[in-house]
Design a protein around this motif. Structure first.
Motif, PDB file in Angstrom:
ATOM      1  N   PHE A  10     -19.252  13.649 -23.990  1.00 53.98           N
ATOM      2  CA  PHE A  10     -19.575  12.537 -23.097  1.00 53.98           C
ATOM      3  C   PHE A  10     -18.432  12.410 -22.095  1.00 53.98           C
ATOM      4  O   PHE A  10     -17.269  12.239 -22.488  1.00 53.98           O
ATOM      5  N   ILE A  11     -18.754  12.503 -20.807  1.00 50.62           N
ATOM      6  CA  ILE A  11     -17.724  12.518 -19.772  1.00 50.62           C
ATOM      7  C   ILE A  11     -18.032  11.528 -18.646  1.00 50.62           C
ATOM      8  O   ILE A  11     -19.150  11.037 -18.511  1.00 50.62           O
ATOM      9  N   LYS A  12     -16.982  11.284 -17.859  1.00 47.89           N
ATOM     10  CA  LYS A  12     -17.092  10.580 -16.582  1.00 47.89           C
ATOM     11  C   LYS A  12     -16.470  11.494 -15.532  1.00 47.89           C
ATOM     12  O   LYS A  12     -15.302  11.865 -15.661  1.00 47.89           O
ATOM     13  N   PRO A  13     -17.243  11.910 -14.518  1.00 42.75           N
ATOM     14  CA  PRO A  13     -16.694  12.798 -13.489  1.00 42.75           C
ATOM     15  C   PRO A  13     -15.439  12.192 -12.853  1.00 42.75           C
ATOM     16  O   PRO A  13     -15.359  10.984 -12.638  1.00 42.75           O
ATOM     17  N   GLY A  14     -14.458  13.040 -12.583  1.00 40.46           N
ATOM     18  CA  GLY A  14     -13.206  12.587 -11.988  1.00 40.46           C
ATOM     19  C   GLY A  14     -12.180  12.121 -13.007  1.00 40.46           C
ATOM     20  O   GLY A  14     -11.031  11.866 -12.666  1.00 40.46           O
ATOM     21  N   CYS A  15     -12.570  12.033 -14.251  1.00 40.90           N
ATOM     22  CA  CYS A  15     -11.665  11.610 -15.325  1.00 40.90           C
ATOM     23  C   CYS A  15     -10.798  12.801 -15.723  1.00 40.90           C
ATOM     24  O   CYS A  15     -11.320  13.837 -16.146  1.00 40.90           O
ATOM     25  N   PRO A  16      -9.460  12.685 -15.595  1.00 49.46           N
ATOM     26  CA  PRO A  16      -8.601  13.832 -15.929  1.00 49.46           C
ATOM     27  C   PRO A  16      -8.654  14.213 -17.404  1.00 49.46           C
ATOM     28  O   PRO A  16      -8.545  15.388 -17.748  1.00 49.46           O
ATOM     29  N   TRP A  17      -8.837  13.255 -18.296  1.00 50.36           N
ATOM     30  CA  TRP A  17      -8.924  13.552 -19.724  1.00 50.36           C
ATOM     31  C   TRP A  17     -10.223  14.291 -20.030  1.00 50.36           C
ATOM     32  O   TRP A  17     -10.248  15.167 -20.881  1.00 50.36           O
ATOM     33  N   CYS A  18     -11.279  13.940 -19.290  1.00 51.06           N
ATOM     34  CA  CYS A  18     -12.554  14.644 -19.462  1.00 51.06           C
ATOM     35  C   CYS A  18     -12.418  16.094 -19.012  1.00 51.06           C
ATOM     36  O   CYS A  18     -12.914  17.006 -19.678  1.00 51.06           O
ATOM     37  N   ALA A  19     -11.726  16.311 -17.903  1.00 57.94           N
ATOM     38  CA  ALA A  19     -11.497  17.671 -17.404  1.00 57.94           C
ATOM     39  C   ALA A  19     -10.688  18.478 -18.422  1.00 57.94           C
ATOM     40  O   ALA A  19     -10.967  19.662 -18.648  1.00 57.94           O
ATOM     41  N   GLN A  20      -9.697  17.854 -19.056  1.00 60.34           N
ATOM     42  CA  GLN A  20      -8.911  18.534 -20.088  1.00 60.34           C
ATOM     43  C   GLN A  20      -9.790  18.900 -21.283  1.00 60.34           C
ATOM     44  O   GLN A  20      -9.644  19.981 -21.860  1.00 60.34           O
ATOM     45  N   ALA A  21     -10.679  18.001 -21.662  1.00 57.91           N
ATOM     46  CA  ALA A  21     -11.584  18.274 -22.782  1.00 57.91           C
ATOM     47  C   ALA A  21     -12.512  19.439 -22.451  1.00 57.91           C
ATOM     48  O   ALA A  21     -12.728  20.327 -23.285  1.00 57.91           O
ATOM     49  N   GLN A  22     -13.056  19.446 -21.241  1.00 55.58           N
ATOM     50  CA  GLN A  22     -13.921  20.544 -20.817  1.00 55.58           C
ATOM     51  C   GLN A  22     -13.160  21.870 -20.870  1.00 55.58           C
ATOM     52  O   GLN A  22     -13.684  22.873 -21.360  1.00 55.58           O
ATOM     53  N   GLU A  23     -11.939  21.868 -20.379  1.00 56.20           N
ATOM     54  CA  GLU A  23     -11.119  23.081 -20.378  1.00 56.20           C
ATOM     55  C   GLU A  23     -10.784  23.516 -21.806  1.00 56.20           C
ATOM     56  O   GLU A  23     -10.818  24.705 -22.131  1.00 56.20           O
ATOM     57  N   GLY A  24     -10.461  22.556 -22.663  1.00 52.39           N
ATOM     58  CA  GLY A  24     -10.160  22.883 -24.060  1.00 52.39           C
ATOM     59  C   GLY A  24     -11.336  23.538 -24.761  1.00 52.39           C
ATOM     60  O   GLY A  24     -11.168  24.506 -25.505  1.00 52.39           O
ATOM     61  N   LEU A  25     -12.532  23.030 -24.522  1.00 52.00           N
ATOM     62  CA  LEU A  25     -13.722  23.633 -25.123  1.00 52.00           C
ATOM     63  C   LEU A  25     -13.993  25.010 -24.525  1.00 52.00           C
ATOM     64  O   LEU A  25     -14.367  25.944 -25.229  1.00 52.00           O
ATOM     65  N   THR A  30     -25.504   4.727 -23.472  1.00 51.02           N
ATOM     66  CA  THR A  30     -25.904   3.885 -24.606  1.00 51.02           C
ATOM     67  C   THR A  30     -25.591   4.580 -25.930  1.00 51.02           C
ATOM     68  O   THR A  30     -25.098   3.955 -26.869  1.00 51.02           O
ATOM     69  N   GLU A  31     -25.874   5.875 -25.997  1.00 55.66           N
ATOM     70  CA  GLU A  31     -25.574   6.622 -27.225  1.00 55.66           C
ATOM     71  C   GLU A  31     -24.074   6.684 -27.491  1.00 55.66           C
ATOM     72  O   GLU A  31     -23.621   6.497 -28.618  1.00 55.66           O
ATOM     73  N   MET A  32     -23.276   6.950 -26.431  1.00 55.55           N
ATOM     74  CA  MET A  32     -21.827   6.994 -26.599  1.00 55.55           C
ATOM     75  C   MET A  32     -21.311   5.657 -27.124  1.00 55.55           C
ATOM     76  O   MET A  32     -20.500   5.611 -28.047  1.00 55.55           O
ATOM     77  N   LYS A  33     -21.807   4.584 -26.557  1.00 54.12           N
ATOM     78  CA  LYS A  33     -21.367   3.247 -26.974  1.00 54.12           C
ATOM     79  C   LYS A  33     -21.778   2.969 -28.424  1.00 54.12           C
ATOM     80  O   LYS A  33     -21.000   2.412 -29.196  1.00 54.12           O
ATOM     81  N   ARG A  34     -22.971   3.398 -28.807  1.00 56.99           N
ATOM     82  CA  ARG A  34     -23.439   3.215 -30.182  1.00 56.99           C
ATOM     83  C   ARG A  34     -22.586   4.019 -31.165  1.00 56.99           C
ATOM     84  O   ARG A  34     -22.203   3.534 -32.231  1.00 56.99           O
ATOM     85  N   LEU A  35     -22.254   5.252 -30.786  1.00 55.60           N
ATOM     86  CA  LEU A  35     -21.485   6.123 -31.675  1.00 55.60           C
ATOM     87  C   LEU A  35     -20.021   5.713 -31.799  1.00 55.60           C
ATOM     88  O   LEU A  35     -19.419   5.845 -32.862  1.00 55.60           O
ATOM     89  N   THR A  36     -19.438   5.255 -30.684  1.00 54.10           N
ATOM     90  CA  THR A  36     -17.992   5.045 -30.646  1.00 54.10           C
ATOM     91  C   THR A  36     -17.582   3.576 -30.605  1.00 54.10           C
ATOM     92  O   THR A  36     -16.402   3.270 -30.754  1.00 54.10           O
ATOM     93  N   HIS A  37     -18.525   2.696 -30.335  1.00 60.91           N
ATOM     94  CA  HIS A  37     -18.262   1.258 -30.217  1.00 60.91           C
ATOM     95  C   HIS A  37     -17.295   0.946 -29.080  1.00 60.91           C
ATOM     96  O   HIS A  37     -16.543  -0.020 -29.137  1.00 60.91           O
ATOM     97  N   GLN A  38     -17.321   1.785 -28.046  1.00 63.05           N
ATOM     98  CA  GLN A  38     -16.487   1.557 -26.863  1.00 63.05           C
ATOM     99  C   GLN A  38     -17.089   2.316 -25.684  1.00 63.05           C
ATOM    100  O   GLN A  38     -18.075   3.031 -25.858  1.00 63.05           O
ATOM    101  N   THR A  39     -16.503   2.171 -24.501  1.00 66.43           N
ATOM    102  CA  THR A  39     -17.091   2.758 -23.294  1.00 66.43           C
ATOM    103  C   THR A  39     -16.168   3.753 -22.586  1.00 66.43           C
ATOM    104  O   THR A  39     -16.480   4.185 -21.486  1.00 66.43           O
ATOM    105  N   LYS A  40     -15.063   4.103 -23.199  1.00 59.24           N
ATOM    106  CA  LYS A  40     -14.120   5.021 -22.564  1.00 59.24           C
ATOM    107  C   LYS A  40     -14.505   6.478 -22.830  1.00 59.24           C
ATOM    108  O   LYS A  40     -15.043   6.803 -23.883  1.00 59.24           O
ATOM    109  N   ALA A  41     -14.217   7.325 -21.872  1.00 60.07           N
ATOM    110  CA  ALA A  41     -14.481   8.759 -22.001  1.00 60.07           C
ATOM    111  C   ALA A  41     -13.152   9.499 -21.857  1.00 60.07           C
ATOM    112  O   ALA A  41     -12.219   8.962 -21.270  1.00 60.07           O
TER     113      ALA A  41
END
Length: 111
Positions: A9-24, A44-55
């Motif tokens: 689960f990502i948010k475009p422009g998020c540097p941590w998301c880019a790192q996760a994509q690169e790691g995978l 909605t699924e991310m929020k249900r699984l993680t109980h938060q909204t950060k990516a």
């Protein structure tokens, strides 16, 4: 174990998301990317699984890691016993280093 179902689960422009994509990518892992800024069902699924909204958040075969950076992903990947799809030199070195620390009873600092 080789992961069967990997969803990132990502948010475009998020540097941590880019790192996760690169790691995978370095691990050779096939995954489904879910953009939570444009896909309400994914949000909605991310929020249900993680109980938060950060990516980023990652779901691997029913296991969840939420709001993480590259180091946390490396540690979690080793702790969960997930295997890489191909030998990626950098990833394998990181994995071996993390595993060595865990084997010595040292919990790598996360964050």
């Amino acid at each position: 174990m080789k992961p069967q179902n990997v969803r990132l689960f990502i948010k475009p422009g998020c540097p941590w998301c880019a790192q996760a994509q690169e790691g995978l990518r370095l691990r050779g892992i096939t995954y489904t990317e879910l953009d939570v800024t444009t896909d309400y069902d994914a949000f909605t699924e991310m929020k249900r699984l993680t109980h938060q909204t950060k990516a980023p958040c990652i779901a691997v075969d029913g296991h969840i890691l939420a709001d993480f950076g590259a180091h946390e992903l490396d540690v979690w990947w080793v702790q969960m016993g997930f295997k890489n799809d191909r030998a990626a030199l950098l990833s394998d070195k990181v994995t071996a280093g993390v595993q060595e620390l865990l084997d010595r009873g040292i919990e790598p600092k996360m964050g």
